[in-house]
Design an enzyme around this catalytic site. Structure first.
Site, PDB file in Angstrom:
ATOM      1  N   GLY A   7      -1.401   3.336   2.556  1.00  0.00           N
ATOM      2  CA  GLY A   7      -0.529   3.620   1.419  1.00  0.00           C
ATOM      3  C   GLY A   7      -0.869   2.599   0.347  1.00  0.00           C
ATOM      4  N   VAL A  11       4.419  -0.214  -2.927  1.00  0.00           N
ATOM      5  CA  VAL A  11       4.629  -1.271  -1.923  1.00  0.00           C
ATOM      6  C   VAL A  11       3.298  -1.722  -1.305  1.00  0.00           C
ATOM      7  CG1 VAL A  11       5.757  -1.847   0.260  1.00  0.00           C
ATOM      8  CG2 VAL A  11       6.951  -0.438  -1.405  1.00  0.00           C
ATOM      9  N   ARG A  82      12.531   6.936  -1.898  1.00  0.00           N
ATOM     10  CA  ARG A  82      13.698   7.719  -2.341  1.00  0.00           C
ATOM     11  C   ARG A  82      13.855   7.677  -3.860  1.00  0.00           C
ATOM     12  NH1 ARG A  82      19.232   4.364  -0.731  1.00  0.00           N
ATOM     13  NH2 ARG A  82      18.287   2.280  -0.658  1.00  0.00           N
ATOM     14  N   ARG A  88      17.904   6.503   2.414  1.00  0.00           N
ATOM     15  CA  ARG A  88      16.594   6.363   3.058  1.00  0.00           C
ATOM     16  C   ARG A  88      16.429   7.418   4.154  1.00  0.00           C
ATOM     17  NH1 ARG A  88      18.826   1.266   2.451  1.00  0.00           N
ATOM     18  NH2 ARG A  88      17.587  -0.318   1.373  1.00  0.00           N
ATOM     19  N   ASN A  95       8.414  11.833   5.958  1.00  0.00           N
ATOM     20  CA  ASN A  95       7.768  10.598   6.398  1.00  0.00           C
ATOM     21  C   ASN A  95       7.471  10.535   7.896  1.00  0.00           C
ATOM     22  OD1 ASN A  95       7.709   9.857   3.785  1.00  0.00           O
ATOM     23  ND2 ASN A  95       9.207   8.201   3.910  1.00  0.00           N
ATOM     24  N   VAL A 118       6.733  -0.002   7.502  1.00  0.00           N
ATOM     25  CA  VAL A 118       7.535  -0.226   6.296  1.00  0.00           C
ATOM     26  C   VAL A 118       8.186   1.083   5.818  1.00  0.00           C
ATOM     27  CG1 VAL A 118       7.464  -1.109   3.921  1.00  0.00           C
ATOM     28  CG2 VAL A 118       5.949  -2.094   5.636  1.00  0.00           C
ATOM     29  N   ASP A 148      15.925  -7.717   3.247  1.00  0.00           N
ATOM     30  CA  ASP A 148      17.383  -7.730   3.072  1.00  0.00           C
ATOM     31  C   ASP A 148      17.904  -9.167   3.025  1.00  0.00           C
ATOM     32  OD1 ASP A 148      17.128  -4.992   3.225  1.00  0.00           O
ATOM     33  OD2 ASP A 148      17.553  -4.922   5.380  1.00  0.00           O
ATOM     34  N   ARG A 151      17.247 -10.638  -0.336  1.00  0.00           N
ATOM     35  CA  ARG A 151      18.235 -10.142  -1.311  1.00  0.00           C
ATOM     36  C   ARG A 151      19.591 -10.822  -1.101  1.00  0.00           C
ATOM     37  NH1 ARG A 151      16.238  -3.921  -0.802  1.00  0.00           N
ATOM     38  NH2 ARG A 151      14.630  -4.033  -2.402  1.00  0.00           N
ATOM     39  N   HIS A 175      18.275  -1.059   8.671  1.00  0.00           N
ATOM     40  CA  HIS A 175      17.892  -1.176   7.256  1.00  0.00           C
ATOM     41  C   HIS A 175      18.393   0.065   6.512  1.00  0.00           C
ATOM     42  CE1 HIS A 175      15.583  -2.302   3.757  1.00  0.00           C
ATOM     43  NE2 HIS A 175      14.881  -1.189   3.797  1.00  0.00           N
TER      44      HIS A 175
HETATM   45  N1  NAD Z   1      11.145  -1.105   4.834  1.00  0.00           N
HETATM   46  C1  NAD Z   1      11.381  -1.527   3.608  1.00  0.00           C
HETATM   47  O1  NAD Z   1      12.017  -2.560   3.398  1.00  0.00           O
HETATM   48  C2  NAD Z   1      10.831  -0.742   2.447  1.00  0.00           C
HETATM   49  C3  NAD Z   1      10.817  -1.303   1.155  1.00  0.00           C
HETATM   50  C4  NAD Z   1      10.305  -0.554   0.093  1.00  0.00           C
HETATM   51  C5  NAD Z   1       9.819   0.739   0.322  1.00  0.00           C
HETATM   52  N2  NAD Z   1       9.853   1.232   1.585  1.00  0.00           N
HETATM   53  C6  NAD Z   1       9.314   2.561   1.882  1.00  0.00           C
HETATM   54  O2  NAD Z   1       7.902   2.484   1.786  1.00  0.00           O
HETATM   55  C7  NAD Z   1       7.362   3.773   1.487  1.00  0.00           C
HETATM   56  C8  NAD Z   1       6.393   3.673   0.309  1.00  0.00           C
HETATM   57  O3  NAD Z   1       7.067   3.357  -0.860  1.00  0.00           O
HETATM   58  P1  NAD Z   1       6.253   3.234  -2.247  1.00  0.00           P
HETATM   59  O4  NAD Z   1       7.225   2.845  -3.277  1.00  0.00           O
HETATM   60  O5  NAD Z   1       5.035   2.405  -2.039  1.00  0.00           O
HETATM   61  O6  NAD Z   1       5.817   4.761  -2.461  1.00  0.00           O
HETATM   62  P2  NAD Z   1       4.561   5.300  -3.313  1.00  0.00           P
HETATM   63  O7  NAD Z   1       4.782   6.738  -3.522  1.00  0.00           O
HETATM   64  O8  NAD Z   1       4.337   4.418  -4.487  1.00  0.00           O
HETATM   65  O9  NAD Z   1       3.326   5.094  -2.325  1.00  0.00           O
HETATM   66  C9  NAD Z   1       3.173   5.793  -1.150  1.00  0.00           C
HETATM   67  C10 NAD Z   1       1.692   6.094  -0.951  1.00  0.00           C
HETATM   68  O10 NAD Z   1       1.497   6.691   0.333  1.00  0.00           O
HETATM   69  C11 NAD Z   1       0.402   7.581   0.183  1.00  0.00           C
HETATM   70  N3  NAD Z   1       0.372   8.510   1.308  1.00  0.00           N
HETATM   71  C12 NAD Z   1       1.162   9.576   1.548  1.00  0.00           C
HETATM   72  N4  NAD Z   1       0.800  10.166   2.696  1.00  0.00           N
HETATM   73  C13 NAD Z   1      -0.235   9.472   3.188  1.00  0.00           C
HETATM   74  C14 NAD Z   1      -1.031   9.582   4.360  1.00  0.00           C
HETATM   75  N5  NAD Z   1      -0.835  10.549   5.258  1.00  0.00           N
HETATM   76  N6  NAD Z   1      -2.012   8.679   4.552  1.00  0.00           N
HETATM   77  C15 NAD Z   1      -2.233   7.690   3.659  1.00  0.00           C
HETATM   78  N7  NAD Z   1      -1.511   7.542   2.547  1.00  0.00           N
HETATM   79  C16 NAD Z   1      -0.525   8.409   2.312  1.00  0.00           C
HETATM   80  C17 NAD Z   1       0.640   8.242  -1.158  1.00  0.00           C
HETATM   81  O11 NAD Z   1      -0.536   8.865  -1.662  1.00  0.00           O
HETATM   82  C18 NAD Z   1       1.115   7.063  -1.996  1.00  0.00           C
HETATM   83  O12 NAD Z   1       0.052   6.453  -2.706  1.00  0.00           O
HETATM   84  C19 NAD Z   1       8.589   4.668   1.219  1.00  0.00           C
HETATM   85  O13 NAD Z   1       8.890   5.416   2.371  1.00  0.00           O
HETATM   86  C20 NAD Z   1       9.691   3.670   0.928  1.00  0.00           C
HETATM   87  O14 NAD Z   1      10.962   4.187   1.206  1.00  0.00           O
HETATM   88  C21 NAD Z   1      10.359   0.540   2.631  1.00  0.00           C
HETATM   89  O1  LMR Z   2      15.737   1.203  -1.001  1.00  0.00           O
HETATM   90  C1  LMR Z   2      14.755   1.830  -0.591  1.00  0.00           C
HETATM   91  O2  LMR Z   2      14.777   3.050  -0.409  1.00  0.00           O
HETATM   92  C2  LMR Z   2      13.463   1.109  -0.346  1.00  0.00           C
HETATM   93  C3  LMR Z   2      13.584  -0.065   0.550  1.00  0.00           C
HETATM   94  O3  LMR Z   2      14.084   0.264   1.809  1.00  0.00           O
HETATM   95  C4  LMR Z   2      14.350  -1.201  -0.081  1.00  0.00           C
HETATM   96  O4  LMR Z   2      15.305  -1.694   0.529  1.00  0.00           O
HETATM   97  O5  LMR Z   2      13.974  -1.616  -1.189  1.00  0.00           O
END
Ligand code: NAD
Ligand code: LMR
Length: 306
Positions: A7, A11, A82, A88, A95, A118, A148, A151, A175
């Site tokens: 990805g 992130v 989201r 989420r 996902n 993530v 978290d 934050r 989370h």
């Molecule tokens: N756990 C946490 O604390 C946390 C924090 C922030 C975001 N997130 C999650 O992380 C994920 C990504 O967020 P983002 O803002 O980077 O999104 P984004 O849309 O900017 O990036 C996601 C990327 O994944 C790629 N992708 C999709 N399917 C794929 C696959 N099968 N193989 C390879 N790449 C693929 C997309 O092309 C895209 O570039 C989301 O699910 C978001 O909710 C989690």
């Molecule tokens: O809030 C979200 O959906 C993305 C991530 O889990 C976060 O806490 O920033």
């Protein structure tokens, strides 16, 4: 030390950037399914190397897992984020399929890797990664609590009118907007309980602001956050790569710890070269135990959707 980040979106790229700037990894491979996207992000980041003073080599690939072979650590950020007003948990439909196939492909090429999950809903995605790969529990880590907690410290510092370096605090539990448990009882300013400095009402506000930290940013940005998430992931990667034995709350498979089984949820762990080197069981009050149980019930409901 080779690190793969799947990805190359907000992130993933932020995470790759922080890893590179900290300059502890020899190689970061960014992989994305979107043609040329990871290659572009990698090239852009590499053009910051002489400016930011790092030697980490970042390469980008379009869905070619052979380039990720023998990674020591793999991070999964692929999937949709989201939008304002969503939870989420609503992301599971899209996902889950992505995380399942990505985690299997990664393990095929890096059988000894440590996996950091993530993508949201993160606790369920970490659980799914266990089911999909069968890796031992110390090698799958869900990232949520580190973010978290960062934050929480931000909100504490704001309420105390103190520098962030003065405050300490930790968030455990799921989370999610409702499942997070900021441990206000244990939060301190240089070892002094924060309740010495602010009212219980203000502390309750800090707790609520922390829990909706992600939702607040999603509303402001139109999509979810990336700087702090990327920094939090890079902290976990560094703790493992540099065998730091640092303690972070992470979502890990529990087998009896905290009285729970067959669930991934946020608890404090020690991170080192072997991944999760120890799950730290802290003494919780009855109220905190009840919160933890409620949080786990909510995570299980989402797991049941898999
Ligand atoms: N756990 C946490 O604390 C946390 C924090 C922030 C975001 N997130 C999650 O992380 C994920 C990504 O967020 P983002 O803002 O980077 O999104 P984004 O849309 O900017 O990036 C996601 C990327 O994944 C790629 N992708 C999709 N399917 C794929 C696959 N099968 N193989 C390879 N790449 C693929 C997309 O092309 C895209 O570039 C989301 O699910 C978001 O909710 C989690
Ligand atoms: O809030 C979200 O959906 C993305 C991530 O889990 C976060 O806490 O920033």
């Amino acid at each position: 030390m080779k690190v793969t980040v799947v990805g190359a979106g907000a992130v993933g790229a932020s995470c790759a950037e922080y890893i590179a700037i900290k300059d502890f990894a020899s190689e970061v491979v960014l992989l994305d399914i979107k043609e040329g996207f990871a290659e572009g992000k990698a090239m852009d980041l590499m053009q910051t190397a002489s400016l930011n003073g790092f030697d980490t080599k970042i390469t980008g690939v379009t869905n070619d897992y052979s380039k990720t072979a023998n990674s020591d650590i793999c991070v999964i950020t692929s999937g949709i984020p989201r939008k304002p007003g969503m939870t989420r948990e609503e992301l599971i439909g899209i996902n889950a399929g992505i995380v399942k196939s990505v985690s299997s492909s990664l393990i095929e090429h890096s059988p000894n890797t440590i996996l950091i999950v993530v993508s949201n809903p993160m606790d369920t995605m970490a659980y799914l990664a266990h089911k999909a790969t069968g890796l031992p529990k110390h090698r799958i880590i869900g990232m949520g609590g580190a973010l978290d907690s960062a934050r929480f410290k931000y909100r504490l510092a704001e309420a105390l009118n103190a520098p962030i370096s003065d405050v300490d605090g930790m968030v455990i539990g799921g989370h999610s907007d409702t499942g997070m448990i900021p441990l206000t009882r244990l939060a301190t300013r240089n070892s002094v309980p924060v309740s010495k400095f602010i009212s219980s009402e203000r502390l309750e506000q800090v707790k609520e602001d922390t829990k909706v930290g992600g939702a607040t940013l999603t509303k402001l940005l139109g999509t979810s956050a990336w700087y702090a998430p990327g920094a939090a992931v890079s902290g976990l990667v560094q703790a493992i790569a540099c065998d730091q034995k640092k303690m972070y709350p992470c979502s890990v498979l529990l087998e009896g710890e905290y009285g729970m089984n067959d669930i991934c949820i946020g608890v404090p762990v020690i991170l080192g070269r072997n991944g999760i080197e120890r799950i730290v069981e802290i003494e919780l009050t009855d109220a905190e135990k009840a919160n933890m149980q409620e949080s786990a019930d909510a995570v299980r409901k989402v797991n049941d959707l898999l």
